[in-house]
Motif scaffolding. Sequence first.
Motif, PDB file in Angstrom:
ATOM      1  N   THR A   3      28.035  62.268 -16.548  1.00 22.14           N
ATOM      2  CA  THR A   3      27.956  62.719 -15.160  1.00 22.14           C
ATOM      3  C   THR A   3      26.502  63.060 -14.807  1.00 22.14           C
ATOM      4  O   THR A   3      25.681  63.294 -15.698  1.00 22.14           O
ATOM      5  CB  THR A   3      28.831  63.971 -14.939  1.00 22.14           C
ATOM      6  N   ASP A   4      26.226  63.101 -13.493  1.00 18.27           N
ATOM      7  CA  ASP A   4      24.886  63.469 -13.019  1.00 18.27           C
ATOM      8  C   ASP A   4      24.792  64.958 -12.733  1.00 18.27           C
ATOM      9  O   ASP A   4      23.723  65.561 -12.801  1.00 18.27           O
ATOM     10  CB  ASP A   4      24.555  62.705 -11.717  1.00 18.27           C
ATOM     11  N   GLY A  29      31.019  65.805 -12.111  1.00 16.54           N
ATOM     12  CA  GLY A  29      32.040  66.445 -12.934  1.00 16.54           C
ATOM     13  C   GLY A  29      32.568  67.650 -12.172  1.00 16.54           C
ATOM     14  O   GLY A  29      31.783  68.456 -11.662  1.00 16.54           O
ATOM     15  N   GLY A  30      33.882  67.786 -12.070  1.00 14.70           N
ATOM     16  CA  GLY A  30      34.469  68.913 -11.332  1.00 14.70           C
ATOM     17  C   GLY A  30      35.223  69.827 -12.274  1.00 14.70           C
ATOM     18  O   GLY A  30      36.022  69.362 -13.095  1.00 14.70           O
ATOM     19  N   GLN A  63      26.775  65.583 -19.732  1.00 15.35           N
ATOM     20  CA  GLN A  63      25.475  65.304 -19.095  1.00 15.35           C
ATOM     21  C   GLN A  63      24.352  65.109 -20.091  1.00 15.35           C
ATOM     22  O   GLN A  63      24.347  65.681 -21.172  1.00 15.35           O
ATOM     23  CB  GLN A  63      25.104  66.474 -18.182  1.00 15.35           C
ATOM     24  N   GLU A  64      23.386  64.277 -19.664  1.00 19.64           N
ATOM     25  CA  GLU A  64      22.112  64.177 -20.390  1.00 19.64           C
ATOM     26  C   GLU A  64      21.269  65.378 -19.978  1.00 19.64           C
ATOM     27  O   GLU A  64      21.456  65.922 -18.895  1.00 19.64           O
ATOM     28  CB  GLU A  64      21.345  62.907 -19.955  1.00 19.64           C
ATOM     29  N   ARG A  65      20.287  65.757 -20.824  1.00 16.69           N
ATOM     30  CA  ARG A  65      19.397  66.847 -20.439  1.00 16.69           C
ATOM     31  C   ARG A  65      18.252  66.329 -19.575  1.00 16.69           C
ATOM     32  O   ARG A  65      17.848  65.187 -19.762  1.00 16.69           O
ATOM     33  CB  ARG A  65      18.845  67.518 -21.690  1.00 16.69           C
ATOM     34  N   ILE A 154      19.713  64.727  -5.262  1.00 16.18           N
ATOM     35  CA  ILE A 154      21.144  64.950  -4.971  1.00 16.18           C
ATOM     36  C   ILE A 154      21.290  65.787  -3.700  1.00 16.18           C
ATOM     37  O   ILE A 154      22.023  65.422  -2.775  1.00 16.18           O
ATOM     38  CB  ILE A 154      21.848  65.663  -6.160  1.00 16.18           C
ATOM     39  N   LEU A 155      20.564  66.923  -3.648  1.00 13.76           N
ATOM     40  CA  LEU A 155      20.734  67.835  -2.501  1.00 13.76           C
ATOM     41  C   LEU A 155      20.304  67.163  -1.195  1.00 13.76           C
ATOM     42  O   LEU A 155      20.960  67.302  -0.160  1.00 13.76           O
ATOM     43  CB  LEU A 155      19.943  69.126  -2.726  1.00 13.76           C
TER      44      LEU A 155
END
Length: 475
Positions: A3-4, A29-30, A63-65, A154-155
């Motif tokens: 997920t992002d 991811g929720g 998630q990736e870091r 994203i925002l």
Amino acid sequence: RKTDIGIIGLAVMGRSLALNMADHGFQVGGYNRSKEVTEAVIKEHPHKNLIPFYTLEDLVGSQERPRKFMMMVKAGRPVDAVIAQLEPLLEEGDILIDGGNSFFEDTRRRTEALGKKGIHYFGVGVSGGEKGARFGPSIMPGGNARAYREVAPILEAIAAKAQGEPCCAYMGPDGAGHYVKMVHNGIEYADMQLIAEAYLLLKYAGGFNNQELAEEFSKWNKGELKSFLIGITAGIFGEADDFSEGQLVDYIVDSAGQKGTGRWTSLESLKQGVNVSMITAACNARIMSNRLEQRAEAKKVIPGPKITEAVPKTDSRKETFANLVREGLYAAKIVAYAQGFDLLFHASAEYGWNLDFGRIAAIFRAGCIIQAEFLNDITRAFEKNPKLNNLILDEFFLDKISRNQESLRKVLSCGILSGIPMPAMSQAAAYLDAFRGMPVGANLIQAQRDCFGAHTYERTDREGTFHHEWGQGYE
Ligand code: NDP
């Protein structure tokens, strides 16, 4: 699946933001504390980019870091509870966003605590309610400037757009984003109260019925008052009731709720020594509105004036009166925004945030509750003069205040003589008069302070601090 970003808290706001991000192609991811809520969201709003998780460990593992999470949970203790669970799973460089209506001091505290572990904490104001969150809110991020680059795509993608620009911009470090959101809500309180007062004037002094009110507000929404709040107000007057004849608005109890962001703004302004009297008046108006029983009792015994026949019932007189109300409302609105921005000026200096006021007005242009044409004029004022220290002193607003203040005074007089409570408009006029240098009686107050407490006074004709041995008659 990878997920992002992970959204924690899938109530109205979290779910809507998650879907908005998913629409923009991000893998989201929720997670929700109660898993039934997650299940219901996935069932009712299936989306190929929204992936449910039932433990925080799994969400973090997806998630990736640097990992990115956005909490959309109830403000206050729930935020600390989520942080306590999440913190052991996070590593240096990870980003945790709180998108709820948290108090900015809490955000400052959390930023500092998580910063010690190298976790970038963001306090992000999100405005626009459910619909905004789903299709484009106004977003006010505060936190580490470098880390902001990680979450900006994203925002900014999910934010509302005004003239093509995202209504999302980095506000400043730690509590800056939540502070701006708090003041936004304070201004929203004042804006709503002013519209309510205009409604009372038109209805009780002007004799406007709901249809006429709907038409009048629709007309206003085509001019300089054009805004989300004026628009929905026009619609409200036309909304038929489900149960009885007439419009719903007339069946709603005269008592308004509040969640506290207006009160925070008011308390914070006193701490900063900034006069946001219109926001405070709007909070007090809601407090008074809640005293239903006491008001019903007092109505039986306290006399008041008959509603002034301010407006004889001919259409042309009604139109003239409505124009006065519109102009008065516009003048008062300028004062409300001037007060709100004044608080931001002081906070920026006090907390070292270096806020960009023009940009703040720009991100309020769409997505949020106070979105209005008017905000373009505020942005222009700060572009012209970034050092502007009161909105009223900008050439454009000065001209508007000069043209409209007489109408404000006229409708205020009419309202007060008619016994219509107008706390916000009254404060607008009082602020304006004090600000434009009319004596405020402080000479007498200083005399009293010196008289009873030897607090000293300063003089108009000579330098220094004086104390007077006050004479007789004070026993
Ligand atoms: P609510 O404020 O009603 O909060 C409900 C969410 O918080 C649920 O996901 C709930 O989980 C979770 N929660 C509550 N307590 C805890 C806890 N101790 N630990 C973990 N999770 C917890 O949701 P909204 O969607 O209305 O708002 C979210 C945030 O956004 C709030 O801060 C709100 O003030 C702000 N906001 C809301 C707006 C609106 O129009 N509603 C507009 C702008 C901002 P569970 O299901 O398990 O109970």
